[in-house]
Design a protein around this motif. Structure first.
Motif, PDB file in Angstrom:
ATOM      1  N   LYS A   1       4.692  10.060  13.701  1.00  0.00           N
ATOM      2  CA  LYS A   1       4.903  11.232  14.546  1.00  0.00           C
ATOM      3  C   LYS A   1       3.537  11.699  15.021  1.00  0.00           C
ATOM      4  CE  LYS A   1       9.138  12.805  12.360  1.00  0.00           C
ATOM      5  NZ  LYS A   1       9.609  13.564  11.204  1.00  0.00           N
ATOM      6  N   ARG A   2       3.402  11.842  16.340  1.00  0.00           N
ATOM      7  CA  ARG A   2       2.114  12.219  16.891  1.00  0.00           C
ATOM      8  C   ARG A   2       1.620  13.531  16.262  1.00  0.00           C
ATOM      9  NH1 ARG A   2      -0.553  10.028  21.211  1.00  0.00           N
ATOM     10  NH2 ARG A   2       1.256   8.729  21.614  1.00  0.00           N
ATOM     11  N   GLY A   3       0.412  13.535  15.779  1.00  0.00           N
ATOM     12  CA  GLY A   3      -0.189  14.733  15.202  1.00  0.00           C
ATOM     13  C   GLY A   3       0.252  15.013  13.774  1.00  0.00           C
ATOM     14  N   VAL A   4       1.220  14.247  13.285  1.00  0.00           N
ATOM     15  CA  VAL A   4       1.707  14.480  11.926  1.00  0.00           C
ATOM     16  C   VAL A   4       1.323  13.320  11.017  1.00  0.00           C
ATOM     17  CG1 VAL A   4       3.735  14.879  10.481  1.00  0.00           C
ATOM     18  CG2 VAL A   4       3.662  15.812  12.793  1.00  0.00           C
ATOM     19  N   GLY A   5       1.526  12.119  11.555  1.00  0.00           N
ATOM     20  CA  GLY A   5       1.232  10.943  10.746  1.00  0.00           C
ATOM     21  C   GLY A   5       2.499  10.245  10.314  1.00  0.00           C
ATOM     22  N   TYR A   6       2.442   9.577   9.198  1.00  0.00           N
ATOM     23  CA  TYR A   6       3.570   8.769   8.752  1.00  0.00           C
ATOM     24  C   TYR A   6       4.203   9.359   7.494  1.00  0.00           C
ATOM     25  CZ  TYR A   6       1.761   5.281  11.965  1.00  0.00           C
ATOM     26  OH  TYR A   6       1.335   4.622  13.081  1.00  0.00           O
ATOM     27  N   GLU A   7       5.540   9.378   7.469  1.00  0.00           N
ATOM     28  CA  GLU A   7       6.228   9.735   6.232  1.00  0.00           C
ATOM     29  C   GLU A   7       6.279   8.475   5.376  1.00  0.00           C
ATOM     30  OE1 GLU A   7       9.876  12.255   6.447  1.00  0.00           O
ATOM     31  OE2 GLU A   7       9.467  12.155   8.600  1.00  0.00           O
ATOM     32  N   VAL A   8       5.621   8.533   4.235  1.00  0.00           N
ATOM     33  CA  VAL A   8       5.462   7.358   3.378  1.00  0.00           C
ATOM     34  C   VAL A   8       6.815   6.748   3.018  1.00  0.00           C
ATOM     35  CG1 VAL A   8       4.614   6.582   1.121  1.00  0.00           C
ATOM     36  CG2 VAL A   8       3.246   8.169   2.490  1.00  0.00           C
ATOM     37  N   ASP A   9       7.749   7.606   2.632  1.00  0.00           N
ATOM     38  CA  ASP A   9       9.058   7.153   2.204  1.00  0.00           C
ATOM     39  C   ASP A   9       9.822   6.452   3.325  1.00  0.00           C
ATOM     40  OD1 ASP A   9       9.891   7.533  -0.427  1.00  0.00           O
ATOM     41  OD2 ASP A   9      11.721   8.490   0.354  1.00  0.00           O
ATOM     42  N   VAL A  10       9.834   7.097   4.492  1.00  0.00           N
ATOM     43  CA  VAL A  10      10.569   6.554   5.642  1.00  0.00           C
ATOM     44  C   VAL A  10       9.958   5.227   6.073  1.00  0.00           C
ATOM     45  CG1 VAL A  10      11.174   6.956   8.063  1.00  0.00           C
ATOM     46  CG2 VAL A  10      11.239   8.857   6.424  1.00  0.00           C
ATOM     47  N   LEU A  11       8.627   5.207   6.174  1.00  0.00           N
ATOM     48  CA  LEU A  11       7.973   3.991   6.639  1.00  0.00           C
ATOM     49  C   LEU A  11       8.188   2.837   5.659  1.00  0.00           C
ATOM     50  CD1 LEU A  11       6.289   2.682   8.829  1.00  0.00           C
ATOM     51  CD2 LEU A  11       4.223   3.520   7.715  1.00  0.00           C
TER      52      LEU A  11
ATOM     53  N   LYS B   1       3.395  12.119   0.293  1.00  0.00           N
ATOM     54  CA  LYS B   1       4.606  12.163   1.117  1.00  0.00           C
ATOM     55  C   LYS B   1       4.298  11.808   2.577  1.00  0.00           C
ATOM     56  CE  LYS B   1       7.194  14.228  -2.144  1.00  0.00           C
ATOM     57  NZ  LYS B   1       8.014  13.356  -2.980  1.00  0.00           N
ATOM     58  N   ILE B   2       3.198  12.360   3.086  1.00  0.00           N
ATOM     59  CA  ILE B   2       2.844  12.146   4.487  1.00  0.00           C
ATOM     60  C   ILE B   2       1.391  11.716   4.550  1.00  0.00           C
ATOM     61  CG2 ILE B   2       2.415  13.365   6.681  1.00  0.00           C
ATOM     62  CD1 ILE B   2       4.936  14.808   6.391  1.00  0.00           C
ATOM     63  N   ILE B   3       1.088  10.784   5.432  1.00  0.00           N
ATOM     64  CA  ILE B   3      -0.295  10.307   5.521  1.00  0.00           C
ATOM     65  C   ILE B   3      -0.672  10.135   6.992  1.00  0.00           C
ATOM     66  CG2 ILE B   3       0.334   7.855   5.226  1.00  0.00           C
ATOM     67  CD1 ILE B   3      -2.291   7.707   3.466  1.00  0.00           C
ATOM     68  N   SER B   4      -1.891  10.509   7.332  1.00  0.00           N
ATOM     69  CA  SER B   4      -2.350  10.364   8.717  1.00  0.00           C
ATOM     70  C   SER B   4      -2.607   8.890   8.999  1.00  0.00           C
ATOM     71  CB  SER B   4      -3.641  11.150   8.919  1.00  0.00           C
ATOM     72  OG  SER B   4      -4.701  10.495   8.250  1.00  0.00           O
ATOM     73  N   SER B   5      -2.562   8.537  10.275  1.00  0.00           N
ATOM     74  CA  SER B   5      -2.760   7.123  10.604  1.00  0.00           C
ATOM     75  C   SER B   5      -4.184   6.702  10.267  1.00  0.00           C
ATOM     76  CB  SER B   5      -2.426   6.864  12.070  1.00  0.00           C
ATOM     77  OG  SER B   5      -3.359   7.518  12.891  1.00  0.00           O
TER      78      SER B   5
ATOM     79  N   GLY C   1       0.823  -1.213   0.000  1.00  0.00           N
ATOM     80  CA  GLY C   1       0.000   0.000   0.000  1.00  0.00           C
ATOM     81  C   GLY C   1       0.854   1.258   0.000  1.00  0.00           C
ATOM     82  N   LEU C   2       1.937   1.234   0.781  1.00  0.00           N
ATOM     83  CA  LEU C   2       2.825   2.401   0.848  1.00  0.00           C
ATOM     84  C   LEU C   2       3.468   2.677  -0.505  1.00  0.00           C
ATOM     85  CD1 LEU C   2       4.452   1.631   4.303  1.00  0.00           C
ATOM     86  CD2 LEU C   2       3.113   3.669   3.762  1.00  0.00           C
ATOM     87  N   LYS C   3       3.820   1.602  -1.222  1.00  0.00           N
ATOM     88  CA  LYS C   3       4.433   1.790  -2.544  1.00  0.00           C
ATOM     89  C   LYS C   3       3.431   2.408  -3.511  1.00  0.00           C
ATOM     90  CE  LYS C   3       8.318  -1.204  -2.360  1.00  0.00           C
ATOM     91  NZ  LYS C   3       9.340  -1.886  -3.114  1.00  0.00           N
ATOM     92  N   THR C   4       2.167   2.031  -3.372  1.00  0.00           N
ATOM     93  CA  THR C   4       1.129   2.632  -4.215  1.00  0.00           C
ATOM     94  C   THR C   4       1.045   4.122  -3.914  1.00  0.00           C
ATOM     95  OG1 THR C   4      -0.064   0.544  -4.078  1.00  0.00           O
ATOM     96  CG2 THR C   4      -1.286   2.420  -4.944  1.00  0.00           C
TER      97      THR C   4
END
Lengths: 211, 211
Positions: free
Chosen positions: A64-74, A34-38, A24-27
């Protein structure tokens, strides 16, 4: 971000989910997110937020709390956890219709997976090149796999020959197998992992739920 | 033998195991084994005796103490539980390499599964007959599936078209899908079951265990 701790007691199911998260992240990466909420990510991945957090927390915290996930990093972290951040060559046994389709399957290369060797018993096929891979004689499977140091195998041959071929593959050093034949393989070794891609069984279990 | 009680809270994992038990029982039937001890059967099926008994006890008891299991009776019972004791037609979308291989896959017919309809968008393929099935225009998918009253679908098309096609299939009455594309399908309906045959994800989870 905390360092990911490799926990070898992580369940096969959780690992399979990680692989699907990565999908899913690759999609998302493909469409430049770039960034997605949980909340959004769990909706896209079709998993409960609680399950998602639990699976990731197993290896350290990534959001990151309140920011979500960095797609690339995750995605890079999950790739590292799974060990798919480097190339894994695969040996395919049986270049019939299904095996032939797998040889040219575009879904593998995207994920650092590459069929590097293919074997068949049919003299008309041996020596031919299919999707860039030269088909070798299945009789030479053991030496060839050993020489190429391949650890992953795929089996696409008729049921009656599966057990013998699987044993040969394990003797040659194969540690993980995807078996497409509708039959159970018996390998009594703790260091060898077999996954059955049993399409008929999969359909049968779906039928139970819709009938 | 007690009557099998259908419990709709049985987990998907248990149902998948039942389908795999059936696979093993059919192999035994093929080599004319009539009765098998619970010790032998769990060895062949590669499952713990405790798991096996638990899965079966969910639907009633099937073994005879001190005798073991009648292969024929137990397979018929599991077929009945799964609902695979009658024919289930299947609609296949995408007759590329993989779809074409599935059309001719000998592993289905043995299990009362039959691909009855196939769809593609390629004009060169439409109208052709592959493995006894005439390929239809994917544009006519909805009407065709409705008319044929097909409930099970298989998806073998490029990632970017999967979501739309899956939605069309559900509108046409499909209740269960096997998705071979490496992408998640979002269908928010409790009466539709989707199973992902994600070969790359399966390989990736194996890699975790061998790396």
């Amino acid at each position: 971000m905390k360092n990911a701790v490799q926990n070898k007691y992580c369940s096969p199911e959780a690992i399979k989910r990680l692989a699907l998260y990565l999908r899913g992240l690759k999609t998302l990466r493909g469409v430049n997110v770039k960034i997605i909420s949980s909340e959004d990510i769990t909706k896209i991945l079709d998993v409960s937020a609680c399950q998602f957090r639990k699976d990731l927390s197993f290896f350290g915290g990534f959001g990151k709390r309140g920011v979500g996930y960095e797609v690339d990093v995750l995605s890079r972290e999950i790739e590292r956890i799974l060990g798919v951040n480097k190339n894994w060559p695969i040996a395919l046994v049986g270049v019939g219709k299904l095996g032939g389709a797998l040889l040219g399957f575009p879904g593998f290369s995207k994920f650092n997976l590459r069929i590097l060797a293919a074997y068949d018993s049919d003299k008309k096929k041996i020596g031919k090149i299919v999707a860039g891979v030269k088909i070798e004689d299945v009789k030479k499977l053991k030496e060839s796999i050993k020489e190429k140091k391949i650890k992953i195998g795929m089996i696409c041959i008729p049921v009656e020959r599966v057990q013998k071929v699987a044993e040969d593959m394990v003797r040659a050093g194969i540690k993980a197998m995807l078996n497409f034949a509708p039959v159970n393989i018996n390998i009594n070794r703790k260091d060898v992992y077999i996954s059955n891609m049993d399409m008929a069984a999969e359909l049968e279990s779906l039928i139970y739920f819709i009938k």
